[in-house]
Design an enzyme around this catalytic site. Structure first.
Site, PDB file in Angstrom:
ATOM      1  N   LYS A 176      45.320  39.457  42.161  1.00 49.43           N
ATOM      2  CA  LYS A 176      46.270  39.281  42.121  1.00 49.43           C
ATOM      3  C   LYS A 176      46.746  38.021  43.865  1.00 49.43           C
ATOM      4  O   LYS A 176      46.331  37.946  44.763  1.00 49.43           O
ATOM      5  CB  LYS A 176      47.668  39.707  42.376  1.00 49.43           C
ATOM      6  CG  LYS A 176      47.785  40.789  41.285  1.00 49.43           C
ATOM      7  CD  LYS A 176      49.417  41.171  41.302  1.00 49.43           C
ATOM      8  CE  LYS A 176      50.207  39.749  40.941  1.00 49.43           C
ATOM      9  NZ  LYS A 176      50.212  39.920  39.361  1.00 49.43           N
ATOM     10  N   THR A 235      48.932  36.730  44.913  1.00 47.66           N
ATOM     11  CA  THR A 235      50.181  36.953  46.723  1.00 47.66           C
ATOM     12  C   THR A 235      49.295  37.792  47.226  1.00 47.66           C
ATOM     13  O   THR A 235      49.470  37.611  48.829  1.00 47.66           O
ATOM     14  CB  THR A 235      50.745  38.142  45.772  1.00 47.66           C
ATOM     15  OG1 THR A 235      51.428  37.316  44.546  1.00 47.66           O
ATOM     16  CG2 THR A 235      51.689  38.427  46.629  1.00 47.66           C
ATOM     17  N   ALA A 270      45.739  37.707  47.120  1.00 48.32           N
ATOM     18  CA  ALA A 270      44.919  37.081  48.011  1.00 48.32           C
ATOM     19  C   ALA A 270      45.372  36.363  48.621  1.00 48.32           C
ATOM     20  O   ALA A 270      44.221  35.457  49.489  1.00 48.32           O
ATOM     21  CB  ALA A 270      43.793  36.119  46.808  1.00 48.32           C
ATOM     22  N   ARG A 271      46.035  35.660  48.669  1.00 50.75           N
ATOM     23  CA  ARG A 271      46.883  34.169  50.296  1.00 50.75           C
ATOM     24  C   ARG A 271      46.854  35.462  51.335  1.00 50.75           C
ATOM     25  O   ARG A 271      46.961  34.355  51.868  1.00 50.75           O
ATOM     26  CB  ARG A 271      48.042  33.584  49.173  1.00 50.75           C
ATOM     27  CG  ARG A 271      47.607  32.959  48.133  1.00 50.75           C
ATOM     28  CD  ARG A 271      48.710  32.349  47.255  1.00 50.75           C
ATOM     29  NE  ARG A 271      48.892  32.080  45.745  1.00 50.75           N
ATOM     30  CZ  ARG A 271      48.895  30.872  45.636  1.00 50.75           C
ATOM     31  NH1 ARG A 271      49.743  29.672  46.089  1.00 50.75           N
ATOM     32  NH2 ARG A 271      47.945  30.124  43.964  1.00 50.75           N
ATOM     33  N   GLU A 296      39.146  48.939  44.793  1.00 52.88           N
ATOM     34  CA  GLU A 296      38.592  48.410  46.324  1.00 52.88           C
ATOM     35  C   GLU A 296      39.321  47.182  46.641  1.00 52.88           C
ATOM     36  O   GLU A 296      39.352  46.489  46.096  1.00 52.88           O
ATOM     37  CB  GLU A 296      36.915  48.415  46.270  1.00 52.88           C
ATOM     38  CG  GLU A 296      36.261  49.291  45.859  1.00 52.88           C
ATOM     39  CD  GLU A 296      35.885  49.274  43.879  1.00 52.88           C
ATOM     40  OE1 GLU A 296      36.504  48.105  43.223  1.00 52.88           O
ATOM     41  OE2 GLU A 296      35.571  50.310  43.758  1.00 52.88           O
ATOM     42  N   GLN A 329      37.713  59.977  35.106  1.00 56.06           N
ATOM     43  CA  GLN A 329      38.424  59.903  36.443  1.00 56.06           C
ATOM     44  C   GLN A 329      39.711  60.147  36.509  1.00 56.06           C
ATOM     45  O   GLN A 329      40.846  59.535  35.985  1.00 56.06           O
ATOM     46  CB  GLN A 329      37.514  59.073  37.481  1.00 56.06           C
ATOM     47  CG  GLN A 329      38.152  57.858  36.952  1.00 56.06           C
ATOM     48  CD  GLN A 329      36.913  56.681  38.415  1.00 56.06           C
ATOM     49  OE1 GLN A 329      36.725  57.347  38.867  1.00 56.06           O
ATOM     50  NE2 GLN A 329      37.742  55.334  38.080  1.00 56.06           N
ATOM     51  N   GLN A 369      45.354  41.985  38.015  1.00 54.66           N
ATOM     52  CA  GLN A 369      45.562  41.448  36.444  1.00 54.66           C
ATOM     53  C   GLN A 369      44.074  42.037  35.987  1.00 54.66           C
ATOM     54  O   GLN A 369      43.083  41.655  36.163  1.00 54.66           O
ATOM     55  CB  GLN A 369      45.470  40.388  36.434  1.00 54.66           C
ATOM     56  CG  GLN A 369      46.160  39.569  34.428  1.00 54.66           C
ATOM     57  CD  GLN A 369      46.628  38.717  34.267  1.00 54.66           C
ATOM     58  OE1 GLN A 369      46.164  37.633  35.327  1.00 54.66           O
ATOM     59  NE2 GLN A 369      47.727  38.263  33.680  1.00 54.66           N
TER      60      GLN A 369
END
Length: 186
Positions: free
Chosen positions: A107, A109, A111-112, A133, A176, A152
Site C-alpha cells: 500500500k 500509505t 511505501a511513502r 514480508e 498454512q 492490495q
C-alpha cells in the site's frame, strides 16, 4: 488473463469463501484502508509478528533457517527497528480457484513511509493465510498497525484452469496457519 473486478471478488468470496473474513466495503476512515476495492482487495495484517534480530549472531539461511533470528511479538502496534525486517500474516484466509493467480502489492500509505511489503503470488489452488514480508528501509523505527490494511491483492483469471495446481503438487506452504518460516522440502 484478465484482471477481476469487485463484483467477481465479492461473488467468489461469498459463494466459495475465497476470502475469509471478507469485508464487502473499503474501510478507510482513521485506519490504513482495507476491504474490497474496484479491482482488488486490501488485506489486513494480523497481530502476530516475527521481528528479525541479530541477538543470536547467526546467519540468515533460507535452507536452514534458525528461529533464533526472530523474536515473536503479539500486539496492536509492531515497531520494526530501523533498516530491519519482520514477518507477519494476513487476517484473511484465502482459498484460490484453480484458474486464478493473485498478485500482492504494498500500500502507498506504508511505501511513502519507507515500509516495503513483499508477498509472493498466491498460486491457483493455494489455501491458507498469507505470510507477509515487511521491510523498514528507513533509519528510524516504523509502526505497523495490526488489523489494518497492509497490501492490495489483484486477481488474474487464466484462459483455462492450470494442469497442476498448488494443491495438486502439495505445495510446501499449503494450508498454512499463522506465520510460516522458510521451508525446504527434503
Amino acid at each position: 488473463m484478465g484482471l477481476k473486478s469487485d463484483k467477481w471478488i465479492r461473488e467468489q468470496s461469498i459463494e466459495n469463501q475465497m476470502i475469509e473474513p471478507f469485508c464487502e466495503e473499503n474501510i478507510g476512515k482513521g485506519v490504513v484502508s482495507y476491504g474490497l476495492s474496484s479491482y482488488g482487495y486490501d488485506i489486513r495484517v494480523g497481530c502476530e509478528f516475527k521481528i528479525f534480530t541479530n541477538i543470536g549472531g547467526t546467519v540468515v539461511d533460507p535452507k536452514n533457517f534458525d528461529e533464533k533470528n526472530v523474536v515473536d511479538f503479539i500486539g496492536d502496534i509492531c515497531i520494526v527497528p530501523p533498516n530491519s525486517f519482520a514477518l507477519a500474516r494476513t487476517v484473511e484466509y484465502f482459498k484460490m480457484p484453480h484458474d486464478v493467480l493473485a498478485i500482492c502489492l504494498g500500500k502507498s500509505t506504508y511505501a511513502r513511509c519507507g515500509i516495503i511489503v513483499n508477498v509472493t503470488p498466491f498460486e491457483p489452488g493455494f489455501n491458507g493465510h498469507i505470510t507477509i514480508e515487511i521491510s523498514n528501509t528507513t533509519p528510524l523505527p516504523a509502526k505497523i498497525y495490526a488489523n489494518e490494511g497492509i497490501a492490495q491483492v489483484l486477481f488474474l483469471q487464466g484462459d483455462e484452469p492450470c494442469e497442476t495446481s498448488y494443491a495438486d503438487k502439495k505445495g510446501k506452504y499449503q494450508d498454512q496457519e499463522g506465520i510460516t518460516l522458510p521451508r525446504i522440502l527434503k
